[in-house]
Design a protein around this motif. Structure first.
Motif, PDB file in Angstrom:
ATOM      1  N   UNK A 209      -0.556 -10.592   0.927  1.00 10.47           N
ATOM      2  CA  UNK A 209      -0.377 -11.196   2.250  1.00 10.47           C
ATOM      3  C   UNK A 209       0.228 -12.591   2.171  1.00 10.47           C
ATOM      4  N   UNK A 210       0.182 -13.195   0.988  1.00 12.32           N
ATOM      5  CA  UNK A 210       0.753 -14.533   0.807  1.00 12.32           C
ATOM      6  C   UNK A 210       2.260 -14.506   0.562  1.00 12.32           C
ATOM      7  N   UNK A 211       2.867 -13.304   0.603  1.00  8.33           N
ATOM      8  CA  UNK A 211       4.315 -13.182   0.386  1.00  8.33           C
ATOM      9  C   UNK A 211       5.011 -12.990   1.733  1.00  8.33           C
ATOM     10  N   UNK A 212       5.602 -14.028   2.301  1.00  6.55           N
ATOM     11  CA  UNK A 212       6.157 -13.949   3.656  1.00  6.55           C
ATOM     12  C   UNK A 212       7.349 -13.015   3.808  1.00  6.55           C
ATOM     13  N   UNK A 213       8.103 -12.788   2.727  1.00  9.90           N
ATOM     14  CA  UNK A 213       9.294 -11.939   2.810  1.00  9.90           C
ATOM     15  C   UNK A 213       8.986 -10.447   2.624  1.00  9.90           C
ATOM     16  N   UNK A 214       7.793 -10.133   2.118  1.00  8.21           N
ATOM     17  CA  UNK A 214       7.456  -8.744   1.813  1.00  8.21           C
ATOM     18  C   UNK A 214       7.303  -7.924   3.095  1.00  8.21           C
ATOM     19  N   UNK A 215       8.055  -6.808   3.174  1.00  3.93           N
ATOM     20  CA  UNK A 215       8.054  -5.965   4.373  1.00  3.93           C
ATOM     21  C   UNK A 215       7.569  -4.546   4.107  1.00  3.93           C
ATOM     22  N   UNK A 216       7.658  -4.077   2.855  1.00  2.00           N
ATOM     23  CA  UNK A 216       7.327  -2.689   2.545  1.00  2.00           C
ATOM     24  C   UNK A 216       6.478  -2.622   1.278  1.00  2.00           C
ATOM     25  N   UNK A 217       5.405  -1.861   1.368  1.00  2.55           N
ATOM     26  CA  UNK A 217       4.503  -1.665   0.233  1.00  2.55           C
ATOM     27  C   UNK A 217       4.130  -0.193   0.135  1.00  2.55           C
ATOM     28  N   UNK A 218       4.345   0.383  -1.049  1.00  2.00           N
ATOM     29  CA  UNK A 218       3.869   1.733  -1.320  1.00  2.00           C
ATOM     30  C   UNK A 218       2.700   1.655  -2.291  1.00  2.00           C
ATOM     31  N   UNK A 219       1.600   2.308  -1.925  1.00  3.27           N
ATOM     32  CA  UNK A 219       0.399   2.348  -2.770  1.00  3.27           C
ATOM     33  C   UNK A 219      -0.254   3.712  -2.575  1.00  3.27           C
ATOM     34  N   UNK A 220       0.433   4.744  -3.052  1.00  2.00           N
ATOM     35  CA  UNK A 220       0.034   6.123  -2.804  1.00  2.00           C
ATOM     36  C   UNK A 220      -1.272   6.512  -3.485  1.00  2.00           C
ATOM     37  N   UNK A 221      -1.757   5.689  -4.404  1.00  3.06           N
ATOM     38  CA  UNK A 221      -2.996   6.035  -5.105  1.00  3.06           C
ATOM     39  C   UNK A 221      -4.236   5.765  -4.258  1.00  3.06           C
ATOM     40  N   UNK A 222      -4.089   5.094  -3.147  1.00  4.18           N
ATOM     41  CA  UNK A 222      -5.223   4.874  -2.251  1.00  4.18           C
ATOM     42  C   UNK A 222      -5.425   6.131  -1.408  1.00  4.18           C
ATOM     43  N   UNK A 223      -6.478   6.875  -1.681  1.00  4.81           N
ATOM     44  CA  UNK A 223      -6.696   8.158  -1.024  1.00  4.81           C
ATOM     45  C   UNK A 223      -7.575   8.043   0.217  1.00  4.81           C
ATOM     46  N   UNK A 224      -8.437   7.045   0.242  1.00  2.33           N
ATOM     47  CA  UNK A 224      -9.373   6.902   1.358  1.00  2.33           C
ATOM     48  C   UNK A 224      -8.673   6.326   2.574  1.00  2.33           C
ATOM     49  N   UNK A 225      -8.812   7.002   3.690  1.00  2.00           N
ATOM     50  CA  UNK A 225      -8.224   6.508   4.939  1.00  2.00           C
ATOM     51  C   UNK A 225      -8.844   5.168   5.325  1.00  2.00           C
ATOM     52  N   UNK A 226     -10.107   4.988   4.994  1.00  2.00           N
ATOM     53  CA  UNK A 226     -10.773   3.708   5.283  1.00  2.00           C
ATOM     54  C   UNK A 226     -10.105   2.584   4.504  1.00  2.00           C
ATOM     55  N   UNK A 227      -9.801   2.837   3.210  1.00  2.33           N
ATOM     56  CA  UNK A 227      -9.118   1.834   2.391  1.00  2.33           C
ATOM     57  C   UNK A 227      -7.753   1.484   2.969  1.00  2.33           C
TER      58      UNK A 227
END
Length: 289
Positions: A209-227
């Motif tokens: 969140x400290x990266x102001x230019x970052x617009x897209x993040x893929x993290x497919x290993x997170x399986x929990x919808x809550x996460x």
């Protein structure tokens, strides 16, 4: 000899090519998948070597999935190192340290795809040489599926290539939160990152969140919808797991469909055979198998 843009993507070549060495001034060459479509083993080795040996001063090059002759490939890089800006070597075989030494000498490289390359997955010291000498002006880099890529590799990489705007580390399962810290500190222009199938948990990803230019993040290993929902609430300005298909670093189809062209060149397909003849030939081929 006047042709500047050539796509042989998944083409089928009959017989053996006879090409003069270093005679063709191609700017773009897409040969991805070519080898797998040639009939005879000796012919397919000869043809890819003849094709690469005939070119020099290439600016954009894709050899996706090919089995390379190290000497021919290194020779091509030596003759193109002042011009080559986009290089796709995804899933190639036959790579050796000598080839890597020539890749890092391509000082104008802005996009580089080295995903699923055997020598880089198995040998941490070879991978260390690569990241330590990477061209400093790289903007987009894919290291997907390199099993031995570690936090130390990432630290060296981001210190050297601080201009990166896209970084694909999908499947680099040794990567931890330590790499996130180094990425945040060293890549201020980063727009897209793929950290799927790494060791980085939700807590580590929230640091982005400290990266102001970052617009897209893929993290497919997170399986929990809550996460995932928790992460989205913490990173409201970042699109999460919503553009997986756009991490196509250096690929000829990054911004254009295969049928429409390659890289930034638009083309029209030519029907070499009528649909009726093509259907007939397909049936004959299937019946002969």
């Amino acid at each position: 000899n006047g042709c500047q843009y050539l796509s042989l993507c998944d083409a089928q070549i009959k017989g053996r090519l006879n090409l003069t060495k270093k005679a063709y001034h191609l700017k773009y060459l897409n040969a991805g998948g070519l080898e797998s479509q040639v009939d005879e083993f000796k012919d397919k080795k000869h043809n890819i070597e003849a094709l690469l040996g005939s070119c020099h001063s290439v600016e954009k090059l894709s050899l996706k999935g090919l089995d390379l002759n190290t000497n021919i490939f290194s020779d091509l890089l030596m003759n193109s190192h002042q011009n080559l800006s986009v290089l796709d070597l995804s899933a190639i075989s036959g790579m050796h340290l000598e080839s890597i030494k020539h890749i890092v000498k391509c000082v104008k490289l802005t996009e580089l795809n080295l995903c699923f390359i055997d020598i880089l997955s198995k040998y941490a010291d070879v991978l260390y040489y690569l990241v330590k000498h990477m061209p400093v002006d790289l903007r987009k880099l894919c290291l997907m599926g390199l099993d031995c890529l570690s936090d130390e590799h990432v630290k060296v990489l981001v210190n050297r290539c601080s201009k990166l705007i896209e970084l694909d580390l999908f499947g680099c399962f040794l990567i931890s939160k330590t790499s996130v810290v180094n990425i945040i500190e060293q890549l201020p222009e980063l727009v897209k990152i793929d950290l799927s199938l790494t060791k980085i948990s939700t807590n580590g990803l929230i640091e982005l969140k400290s990266m102001p230019q970052l617009k897209f993040l893929n993290c497919q290993h997170l399986r929990s919808e809550i996460e995932i929902q928790s992460l989205k609430s913490q990173l409201p300005n970042i699109a999460i797991n919503s553009n997986c298909g756009e991490f196509n670093t250096a690929l000829p189809t990054t911004s254009i469909q295969t049928r429409d062209g390659f890289w930034d060149i638009e083309v029209k397909q030519v029907e070499m055979l009528s649909p009726r003849i093509w259907d007939y030939m397909s049936r004959e081929y299937e019946s002969s198998r």
